[in-house]
Scaffold this motif. Structure first.
Motif, short mmCIF file in Angstrom:
data_model
loop_
_atom_site.label_atom_id
_atom_site.label_comp_id
_atom_site.label_asym_id
_atom_site.label_seq_id
_atom_site.Cartn_x
_atom_site.Cartn_y
_atom_site.Cartn_z
N PRO A 2 0.81 -1.21 0.00
CA PRO A 2 0.00 0.00 0.00
C PRO A 2 0.85 1.26 0.00
N PRO A 3 0.31 2.38 -0.57
CA PRO A 3 1.06 3.64 -0.56
C PRO A 3 1.38 4.06 0.87
N GLY A 4 2.57 4.53 1.07
CA GLY A 4 2.96 5.01 2.38
C GLY A 4 3.35 3.93 3.36
N TYR A 5 3.27 2.66 2.92
CA TYR A 5 3.62 1.56 3.82
C TYR A 5 5.05 1.12 3.49
N PRO A 6 5.99 1.23 4.44
CA PRO A 6 7.40 0.98 4.13
C PRO A 6 7.69 -0.49 3.97
N LEU A 7 8.72 -0.79 3.20
CA LEU A 7 9.17 -2.16 3.03
C LEU A 7 9.82 -2.67 4.32
N ARG A 8 9.73 -3.96 4.56
CA ARG A 8 10.42 -4.63 5.65
C ARG A 8 10.00 -4.11 7.02
N VAL A 9 8.76 -3.63 7.17
CA VAL A 9 8.29 -3.20 8.48
C VAL A 9 7.82 -4.41 9.26
N ALA A 10 8.22 -4.52 10.52
CA ALA A 10 7.92 -5.71 11.31
C ALA A 10 6.57 -5.62 12.00
N GLY A 11 5.72 -4.66 11.68
CA GLY A 11 4.43 -4.53 12.34
C GLY A 11 3.59 -3.46 11.71
N ASP A 12 2.44 -3.24 12.31
CA ASP A 12 1.45 -2.33 11.72
C ASP A 12 1.29 -1.04 12.50
N TRP A 13 2.22 -0.70 13.35
CA TRP A 13 2.14 0.51 14.15
C TRP A 13 3.25 1.48 13.75
N ARG A 14 2.96 2.76 13.95
CA ARG A 14 4.02 3.74 13.74
C ARG A 14 3.79 4.95 14.62
N VAL A 15 4.88 5.66 14.88
CA VAL A 15 4.85 6.92 15.60
C VAL A 15 5.07 8.03 14.58
N CYS A 16 4.11 8.94 14.51
CA CYS A 16 4.23 10.10 13.63
C CYS A 16 4.73 11.27 14.47
N LEU A 42 17.74 3.65 17.99
CA LEU A 42 16.73 2.61 17.95
C LEU A 42 17.20 1.32 17.31
N GLY A 43 18.20 1.39 16.44
CA GLY A 43 18.67 0.20 15.78
C GLY A 43 17.73 -0.28 14.69
N GLU A 44 17.97 -1.49 14.22
CA GLU A 44 17.24 -2.00 13.07
C GLU A 44 15.83 -2.45 13.42
N HIS A 45 15.49 -2.51 14.70
CA HIS A 45 14.18 -3.02 15.09
C HIS A 45 13.07 -2.00 14.88
N ALA A 46 13.41 -0.74 14.66
CA ALA A 46 12.40 0.31 14.50
C ALA A 46 12.79 1.18 13.31
N PRO A 47 12.36 0.81 12.08
CA PRO A 47 12.70 1.59 10.89
C PRO A 47 12.23 3.04 11.00
N VAL A 48 13.02 3.95 10.44
CA VAL A 48 12.75 5.39 10.52
C VAL A 48 12.73 5.97 9.11
N SER A 49 11.73 6.83 8.83
CA SER A 49 11.71 7.56 7.57
C SER A 49 11.42 9.03 7.87
N ALA A 50 11.91 9.92 7.01
CA ALA A 50 11.77 11.36 7.24
C ALA A 50 11.23 12.05 6.00
N GLY A 51 10.32 13.01 6.22
CA GLY A 51 9.82 13.86 5.15
C GLY A 51 10.18 15.31 5.42
N LYS A 52 9.41 16.24 4.84
CA LYS A 52 9.72 17.66 5.03
C LYS A 52 9.32 18.15 6.42
N GLU A 53 8.22 17.63 6.94
CA GLU A 53 7.72 18.12 8.23
C GLU A 53 7.42 16.99 9.20
N HIS A 54 7.70 15.75 8.83
CA HIS A 54 7.37 14.61 9.67
C HIS A 54 8.51 13.60 9.70
N ILE A 55 8.60 12.88 10.81
CA ILE A 55 9.42 11.69 10.92
C ILE A 55 8.49 10.56 11.33
N PHE A 56 8.63 9.42 10.67
CA PHE A 56 7.83 8.25 11.02
C PHE A 56 8.76 7.14 11.53
#
Length: 216
Positions: A2-16, A42-56
């Motif tokens: 799905p759009p906006g869903y990162p590859l290799r995520v170990a679960g369905d939760w995220r912190v915005c 956080l290490g590899e257990h919690a993938p991180v992505s960044a945009g212009k105004e948000h970090i997920f």
């Protein structure tokens, strides 16, 4: 995927983590720099992505997401940054991230959780590298005292490097080192000088201490 869903995520939760009130972060590090800092904590257990105004930051469970949020708050405080935190869960029917409200975190509990998370990461790194991250240096009045204390610590399972008037015991994290220092201060060595410090690359550095049952 799905759009906006990162590859290799170990679960369905995220912190915005939203920086809407300071989109340009004037005088602050950019979000990609902050995201890199989060990754290192956080290490590899919690993938991180960044945009212009948000970090997920992504997590496997709500509990893990809440722990990630506590660590992220501590990291942002180090950067002197404020942000809004929101917990979200992926809804496969809606094909979208939906808000998952939680109780506001207790600040003291959040700091303690972040500290414990950092200690556990230090223990893991020490075990992975085979080199204790912290050391307890004990200066004693005589060589006999050094020998006696070194044998006592070694019997208890601590890695020890012994010299004529001092010894160094390795510990895998700061909490373990401080605990060992308090224990040694309770022994009957009235002239002992006990110091806790980060390890360096000296040849005398003890190997990592692996408690019984480490790694299963």
């Amino acid at each position: 995927m799905p759009p906006g869903y990162p590859l290799r995520v170990a679960g369905d939760w995220r912190v915005c983590i939203a920086f809407n009130d300071q989109p340009r972060l004037k005088g602050k590090p950019n979000l990609h720099s902050v995201a890199d800092d989060l990754r290192s904590h956080l290490g590899e257990h919690a993938p991180v992505s960044a945009g212009k105004e948000h970090i997920f930051v992504y997590a496997a469970t709500l509990g893990a997401a809440e722990q990630v949020g506590q660590v992220a708050r501590a990291v942002l405080a180090q950067h002197d940054l404020g942000a809004d935190f929101r917990f979200e869960r992926w809804d496969p029917l809606e094909q979208a991230w939906l808000d998952a409200p939680t109780e506001p975190p207790d600040e003291a509990a959040a700091q303690q959780a972040a500290h414990e998370y950092h200690q556990e990461r230090e223990r893991e790194r020490s075990a992975a590298t085979g080199r204790a991250a912290w050391q307890v240096r004990v200066e004693l009045a005589s060589r006999d005292e050094v020998t006696a204390l070194a044998e006592r610590l070694a019997y208890a399972g601590w890695p020890v490097v012994r010299r004529r008037k001092y010894l160094i015991a390795g510990a895998n994290c700061e909490d373990d080192a401080n605990g060992l220092a308090r224990e040694i201060q309770g022994y009957d060595y009235p002239h002992a000088v006990v110091r806790v410090q980060r390890s360096d690359t000296a040849a005398s550095m003890p190997q990592a201490w692996l408690p019984a049952g480490w790694g299963g």
